[in-house]
Design a protein around this motif. Structure first.
Motif, mmCIF file in Angstrom:
data_model
loop_
_atom_site.group_PDB
_atom_site.id
_atom_site.type_symbol
_atom_site.label_atom_id
_atom_site.label_comp_id
_atom_site.label_asym_id
_atom_site.label_seq_id
_atom_site.Cartn_x
_atom_site.Cartn_y
_atom_site.Cartn_z
ATOM 1 N N LEU A 1 -62.820 -5.018 -60.853
ATOM 2 C CA LEU A 1 -63.087 -5.807 -62.060
ATOM 3 C C LEU A 1 -62.136 -6.982 -62.203
ATOM 4 O O LEU A 1 -62.339 -7.844 -63.057
ATOM 5 C CB LEU A 1 -63.009 -4.920 -63.299
ATOM 6 N N TRP B 1 -66.645 -10.714 -65.349
ATOM 7 C CA TRP B 1 -67.060 -11.221 -64.040
ATOM 8 C C TRP B 1 -67.546 -12.668 -64.047
ATOM 9 O O TRP B 1 -67.815 -13.237 -62.999
ATOM 10 C CB TRP B 1 -68.170 -10.336 -63.471
ATOM 11 N N VAL C 1 -68.375 -3.480 -69.972
ATOM 12 C CA VAL C 1 -67.354 -2.703 -69.274
ATOM 13 C C VAL C 1 -66.580 -1.933 -70.329
ATOM 14 O O VAL C 1 -66.037 -2.516 -71.265
ATOM 15 C CB VAL C 1 -66.391 -3.610 -68.484
ATOM 16 N N VAL D 1 -68.915 0.918 -66.165
ATOM 17 C CA VAL D 1 -69.653 -0.340 -66.152
ATOM 18 C C VAL D 1 -71.110 -0.021 -66.483
ATOM 19 O O VAL D 1 -71.746 0.770 -65.782
ATOM 20 C CB VAL D 1 -69.572 -1.044 -64.787
#
Length: 266
Positions: free
Chosen positions: A80, A97, A48, A24
């Protein structure tokens, strides 16, 4: 996790070398910030990086600040909220996200120090991990045995150890982590070999130490994962940075207490 700073007004360009973690990258820069290139497509901001993303370059203009977090695949699947769809890909953190990505960036950017940023990130990850069902303990065991053995483990043997059939372990592992057990073992072994190469060991010695049949076998694996020769991988900037940020991953260095470093990439 580690914090990266590029303070000088210059352009940096680093090709990433595949490693057995989901990465990340949280961009905390002012202005243009982090740029990454995937198969000729240019993107900006936090991202990511799934397992085995292929050719990937990260770069930035002017002052760059970036928090890099490495997650074991068995943790990434929960933190995630994604698993197989991330393998072999790079996605923006916002796509993964949603609104939480922007809120996370704002909190981290407003922090007064890197220590505070590490604490905030750890809290966010811990909360997300605790809010989701854990990965099957059999899969966690299989992954970590693969990691600690440096990829030199037989899948059939692991299936016996966890009490599953080979077919069940193969299908569950791939469904949850986005990679087969055999491919995971190859990736872990390759990662160990790369760090030995970067530490100055000869390709012949690395092949023997890492369990490859011979030097040609090592050459083919390095070519498969990077498109480069072992000699080129040995001087890759990504591995040099790796040695500073995560010294525990280096075969020639001991871990740093706390596991966090802040390299200055000028």
């Amino acid at each position: 996790m580690a914090g990266f700073c590029q303070r000088a007004p210059a352009f940096g360009d680093i090709a990433m070398v595949a490693h057995p973690f989901v990465t990340v990258l949280i961009d905390l820069s002012e202005g243009d910030g982090l740029v990454y290139d995937v198969h000729g497509r240019h993107e900006r901001g936090s991202a990511v990086v799934g397992l085995l993303p292929g050719d990937l370059r990260a770069a930035g203009w002017a002052r760059i600040e970036c928090l890099q977090i490495r997650l074991e695949p068995v943790v990434a699947a929960a933190v995630l909220g994604a698993s197989t769809e991330l393998s072999g890909t790079v996605a923006s953190l916002e796509d993964v996200w949603g609104r939480d990505a922007g809120r996370t960036e704002d909190r981290l950017r407003a922090a007064a120090s890197w220590d505070e940023r590490f604490a905030i990130a750890a809290d966010i990850l811990g909360r997300r991990l605790g809010a989701r069902p854990p990965v099957d303990p059999e899969l966690v065991y299989t992954w970590r045995r693969t990691l600690t053995s440096r990829g030199r483990v037989r899948v059939d043997g692991l299936a016996d150890e966890v009490g599953w059939s080979r077919k069940r372990l193969w299908s569950r592992f791939r469904a949850r982590l986005g990679i087969t057990p055999k491919r995971a073992a190859r990736l872990v072994r390759f990662d160990h070999a790369c760090h030995l190469l970067a530490a100055g060991h000869t390709a012949a010695d690395v092949a023997a130490e890492s369990g490859y049949v011979d030097q040609s076998h090592l050459h083919r694996e390095v070519k498969t994962f990077t498109g480069l020769t072992p000699a080129a991988v040995a001087v890759a900037p990504w591995l040099a940075i790796d040695d500073v940020a995560w010294p525990a991953s280096s075969p020639t260095r001991s871990p740093v207490t706390g596991g966090e470093r802040i390299p200055d990439l000028r």
